[in-house]
Write a protein that holds these residues in place. Structure first.
Motif, PDB file in Angstrom:
ATOM      1  N   GLU A  45       0.818  -1.208   0.000  1.00 50.61           N
ATOM      2  CA  GLU A  45       0.000   0.000   0.000  1.00 50.61           C
ATOM      3  C   GLU A  45       0.851   1.257   0.000  1.00 50.61           C
ATOM      4  OE1 GLU A  45      -3.608   2.079   2.614  1.00 50.61           O
ATOM      5  OE2 GLU A  45      -2.739   0.172   3.243  1.00 50.61           O
ATOM      6  N   ASN A  46       2.016   1.200   0.656  1.00 46.64           N
ATOM      7  CA  ASN A  46       2.863   2.387   0.758  1.00 46.64           C
ATOM      8  C   ASN A  46       4.250   2.204   0.135  1.00 46.64           C
ATOM      9  OD1 ASN A  46       3.523   0.520   2.664  1.00 46.64           O
ATOM     10  ND2 ASN A  46       3.710   1.950   4.358  1.00 46.64           N
ATOM     11  N   LEU A  47       4.419   1.138  -0.649  1.00 49.50           N
ATOM     12  CA  LEU A  47       5.692   0.890  -1.330  1.00 49.50           C
ATOM     13  C   LEU A  47       5.434   0.711  -2.822  1.00 49.50           C
ATOM     14  CD1 LEU A  47       8.755   0.269  -1.325  1.00 49.50           C
ATOM     15  CD2 LEU A  47       8.147  -2.146  -0.966  1.00 49.50           C
ATOM     16  N   ALA A  48       6.117   1.516  -3.651  1.00 46.91           N
ATOM     17  CA  ALA A  48       5.910   1.475  -5.092  1.00 46.91           C
ATOM     18  C   ALA A  48       7.229   1.253  -5.823  1.00 46.91           C
ATOM     19  CB  ALA A  48       5.270   2.771  -5.583  1.00 46.91           C
ATOM     20  N   ALA A  49       7.163   0.468  -6.882  1.00 49.67           N
ATOM     21  CA  ALA A  49       8.262   0.360  -7.841  1.00 49.67           C
ATOM     22  C   ALA A  49       7.916   1.244  -9.039  1.00 49.67           C
ATOM     23  CB  ALA A  49       8.458  -1.082  -8.283  1.00 49.67           C
ATOM     24  N   ILE A  50       8.850   2.099  -9.451  1.00 53.46           N
ATOM     25  CA  ILE A  50       8.569   3.110 -10.470  1.00 53.46           C
ATOM     26  C   ILE A  50       9.610   3.046 -11.581  1.00 53.46           C
ATOM     27  CG2 ILE A  50       8.432   5.596 -10.909  1.00 53.46           C
ATOM     28  CD1 ILE A  50       7.341   5.939  -8.101  1.00 53.46           C
ATOM     29  N   VAL A  51       9.127   3.130 -12.810  1.00 56.18           N
ATOM     30  CA  VAL A  51       9.994   3.271 -13.974  1.00 56.18           C
ATOM     31  C   VAL A  51       9.577   4.547 -14.703  1.00 56.18           C
ATOM     32  CG1 VAL A  51      10.763   2.306 -16.163  1.00 56.18           C
ATOM     33  CG2 VAL A  51      10.294   0.775 -14.237  1.00 56.18           C
ATOM     34  N   GLU A  52      10.534   5.435 -14.955  1.00 56.07           N
ATOM     35  CA  GLU A  52      10.272   6.648 -15.722  1.00 56.07           C
ATOM     36  C   GLU A  52      11.187   6.675 -16.941  1.00 56.07           C
ATOM     37  OE1 GLU A  52       8.870   9.719 -12.155  1.00 56.07           O
ATOM     38  OE2 GLU A  52      10.803  10.013 -13.140  1.00 56.07           O
ATOM     39  N   THR A  53      10.588   6.927 -18.099  1.00 54.02           N
ATOM     40  CA  THR A  53      11.379   7.047 -19.323  1.00 54.02           C
ATOM     41  C   THR A  53      11.015   8.356 -20.012  1.00 54.02           C
ATOM     42  OG1 THR A  53       9.724   5.881 -20.663  1.00 54.02           O
ATOM     43  CG2 THR A  53      11.441   4.553 -19.633  1.00 54.02           C
ATOM     44  N   GLY A  54      11.976   8.972 -20.659  1.00 52.01           N
ATOM     45  CA  GLY A  54      11.722  10.225 -21.355  1.00 52.01           C
ATOM     46  C   GLY A  54      12.660  10.414 -22.532  1.00 52.01           C
ATOM     47  N   TRP A  55      12.154  11.085 -23.552  1.00 54.09           N
ATOM     48  CA  TRP A  55      12.950  11.392 -24.742  1.00 54.09           C
ATOM     49  C   TRP A  55      12.541  12.767 -25.246  1.00 54.09           C
ATOM     50  CZ3 TRP A  55      10.808  12.046 -29.761  1.00 54.09           C
ATOM     51  CH2 TRP A  55      11.748  12.216 -30.792  1.00 54.09           C
ATOM     52  N   ALA A  56      13.520  13.542 -25.671  1.00 54.71           N
ATOM     53  CA  ALA A  56      13.240  14.861 -26.236  1.00 54.71           C
ATOM     54  C   ALA A  56      14.082  15.067 -27.486  1.00 54.71           C
ATOM     55  CB  ALA A  56      13.527  15.965 -25.223  1.00 54.71           C
ATOM     56  N   HIS A  57      13.511  15.758 -28.453  1.00 55.47           N
ATOM     57  CA  HIS A  57      14.200  16.106 -29.689  1.00 55.47           C
ATOM     58  C   HIS A  57      14.071  17.613 -29.904  1.00 55.47           C
ATOM     59  CE1 HIS A  57      15.780  15.746 -33.761  1.00 55.47           C
ATOM     60  NE2 HIS A  57      14.773  16.512 -34.172  1.00 55.47           N
ATOM     61  N   GLY A  58      15.167  18.258 -30.245  1.00 58.09           N
ATOM     62  CA  GLY A  58      15.154  19.704 -30.404  1.00 58.09           C
ATOM     63  C   GLY A  58      15.598  20.156 -31.780  1.00 58.09           C
ATOM     64  N   GLN A  59      15.143  21.352 -32.151  1.00 54.98           N
ATOM     65  CA  GLN A  59      15.583  22.023 -33.361  1.00 54.98           C
ATOM     66  C   GLN A  59      16.148  23.380 -32.953  1.00 54.98           C
ATOM     67  OE1 GLN A  59      15.704  20.835 -36.429  1.00 54.98           O
ATOM     68  NE2 GLN A  59      14.675  18.895 -35.983  1.00 54.98           N
ATOM     69  N   PHE A  60      17.432  23.611 -33.223  1.00 54.69           N
ATOM     70  CA  PHE A  60      18.109  24.800 -32.716  1.00 54.69           C
ATOM     71  C   PHE A  60      18.772  25.575 -33.856  1.00 54.69           C
ATOM     72  CE2 PHE A  60      18.499  21.369 -29.489  1.00 54.69           C
ATOM     73  CZ  PHE A  60      17.554  21.854 -28.611  1.00 54.69           C
ATOM     74  N   GLN A  61      19.166  26.825 -33.548  1.00 55.12           N
ATOM     75  CA  GLN A  61      19.808  27.699 -34.519  1.00 55.12           C
ATOM     76  C   GLN A  61      21.287  27.883 -34.179  1.00 55.12           C
ATOM     77  OE1 GLN A  61      16.493  30.972 -34.559  1.00 55.12           O
ATOM     78  NE2 GLN A  61      17.725  31.218 -36.420  1.00 55.12           N
ATOM     79  N   GLU A  62      22.138  27.584 -35.137  1.00 55.22           N
ATOM     80  CA  GLU A  62      23.576  27.762 -34.938  1.00 55.22           C
ATOM     81  C   GLU A  62      23.922  29.229 -34.728  1.00 55.22           C
ATOM     82  OE1 GLU A  62      27.809  26.656 -37.200  1.00 55.22           O
ATOM     83  OE2 GLU A  62      25.867  26.179 -38.134  1.00 55.22           O
ATOM     84  N   SER A  63      23.183  30.125 -35.367  1.00 52.93           N
ATOM     85  CA  SER A  63      23.486  31.555 -35.263  1.00 52.93           C
ATOM     86  C   SER A  63      23.264  32.090 -33.850  1.00 52.93           C
ATOM     87  CB  SER A  63      22.619  32.342 -36.241  1.00 52.93           C
ATOM     88  OG  SER A  63      21.238  32.170 -35.958  1.00 52.93           O
TER      89      SER A  63
END
Length: 489
Positions: free
Chosen positions: A443-461
């Motif tokens: 009831e008070n103990l949890a097993a957790i898995v978190e996954t995340g991914w990010a993709h960016g578009q940036f300016q060299e200037s």
């Protein structure tokens, strides 16, 4: 640290056992503990720190424990003490040889009701968050422990309450200034909220005013922040680029003419449940500071968000949300057009893009700033097809609202004021996905898995050849996988 903890626990046990003729103090213990490993690749999309001077360590094991003790004299009077250790294995407290103490006092406040009334007063180091609608994690302006006095006064039972108070965030020189000339070395805040609750509708207008001294040490790092990963201190969040650039080694804001400058915020949080199971949420916030000082020192801006969810399904809850925050115009000479803020944990759907108090809450997101961009997101929350197992899947897209020229100019002042992947130009964007899973072992103990991914578009200037091409060599991607346990008692 062990001796200190032993002393605290022994004292708590002694109080539990001791009584006197006048009153009995009851000690209640609660708290939480989490331990987890995090594999995070391509921090800041480069694998380096935000200024490109350090390389990442991709795998860390974090452990946090937070015991809390309530010393209750009666149902109307208690003192709460909260302690915390939050660091990685092999460092500080968790070093095998010659460990150093990383114990901190997170909460320490007195709370009581004024006799024969429902007016409640809390004084001391306590958690405080300005109002934010339920769909979004917490306030964009302030959400953190604060040394404060807070009064809650019911005006109309179950309908209207007034909450007001005073907090001191900084007092750099303590009792005496460094010379016989008094200087402004404090950062003080005064706040008011007026939550109104009606059938199917809740609105909470709020306001806060802060007085910022020119000589306060705004470069102090918040204990929850990761400056190398895009975390912030007050220098980034409160001030214009010109003010930041002219900060002296002693953290004095050299570009300010005034010894003290006022900052003000006002806004509202709104929730509509009258059409349940469809619920709507919205927030608006405006802030301005140093508006009576030099033009380049001024900062002001807006942020609005809105969302909806459908709670009629038994196996998941779909949520849709969007936000817009004002960004910098082309000039830094006329100050900043981004909302000033103090300590934010704003976000929705545990989005990988934003720091929003995820369950495994260290080294866990892209640390995009909540201001200077706009975006949209979709979350499937409370997904549950198997008993004790829940999931949350969130997609979020953010697009820059800052003029590229302003970012380039700010970068000439300081490489750490605006950082790639955390601040976005008007032709830049990020897309993030996260899938979080929780299994309740007990009831008070949890097993957790978190996954995340990010993709960016940036300016060299904007960011320069070196950072831009390092991110490009990583596919402009960053991602993480974290696994661990959380226990609450």
């Amino acid at each position: 640290m062990r001796r200190l903890l032993s002393l605290i626990l022994a004292s708590a046990m002694a109080i539990c056992l001791c009584t006197n003729a006048k009153a009995e103090t009851i000690v209640k213990a609660r708290g939480d503990m989490r331990v987890y490993g995090t594999y995070f690749a391509n921090h800041n999309f480069t694998g380096w720190n935000s200024t490109g001077t350090k390389t990442e360590d991709q795998f860390e094991i974090w452990q946090r424990f937070r015991p809390r003790f309530d010393f209750e004299a009666n149902k109307n009077l208690y003192f709460r003490l909260g302690l915390k250790v939050d660091t990685i294995w092999g460092y500080d407290t968790y070093t095998a040889a010659n460990p150093t103490a990383a114990l901190m006092v997170e909460l320490a406040y007195l709370q009581f009701k004024y006799p024969d009334t429902d007016i409640q007063v809390a004084a001391g180091l306590q958690f405080l968050s300005l109002p934010q609608s339920k769909l979004f994690n917490s306030s964009v302006v302030w959400s953190n422990p604060l040394a404060a006095v807070v009064v809650n006064a019911p005006l109309i039972p179950e309908t209207l309450t007034a909450q007001f108070g005073f907090g001191r965030l900084l007092d750099t020189n303590r009792s005496f200034d460094n010379s016989t000339t008094q200087v402004g070395d404090e950062l003080d805040a005064y706040f008011l909220t007026l939550p109104v609750t009606l059938d199917g509708f809740k609105a909470t207008p709020w306001a806060m005013v802060a007085v910022a001294g020119r000589n306060a040490n705004y470069a102090l790092k918040n204990s929850n922040d990761f400056p190398d990963l895009g975390g912030t201190n007050f220098t980034n969040t409160l001030f214009s680029a010109a003010s930041y650039a002219n900060m002296t080694a002693s953290s004095k804001l050299g570009s300010w003419k005034n010894s003290q400058n006022p900052y003000s915020w006002f806004g509202g949080a709104f929730e509509v449940s009258a059409l349940d199971p469809v619920r709507f949420y919205a927030d608006v916030a405006y802030g301005a500071g140093a508006m009576g000082d030099a033009k380049a020192a001024r900062r002001h801006g807006w942020m609005v968000d809105a969302g909806a969810e459908y709670t009629g399904f038994t196996v998941f809850t779909p949520q849709l949300f969007a936000w817009w925050a004002s960004g910098e115009d082309k000039s830094t000479g006329n100050g900043s057009e981004r909302l000033p803020y103090l300590r934010s944990q704003w976000g929705a759907g545990n989005s990988f893009l934003f720091e929003s108090d995820q369950a495994l809450g260290r080294n866990y997101c892209a640390y995009a700033r909540p201001v200077g961009n706009y975006g949209i997101g979709l979350s499937l929350a409370n997904i549950s097809f198997v008993e004790k197992l829940t999931n949350q899947l969130t997609f979020a897209y953010a697009h820059g609202n800052n003029a590229a020229r302003a970012l380039r100019t700010a970068r000439t002042y300081s490489a750490s004021y605006m950082t790639m992947g955390h601040d976005l130009g008007e032709n830049e964007s990020m897309f993030g996905i996260n899938l979080d899973t929780k299994y309740m072992i007990y009831e008070n103990l949890a097993a957790i898995v978190e996954t995340g991914w990010a993709h960016g578009q940036f300016q060299e200037s904007i960011w320069g050849h070196r950072l831009y091409h390092q991110a490009e060599s990583n596919g402009n991607n960053e991602w993480k996988v974290a696994f661990g346990f959380t226990y609450k008692w």
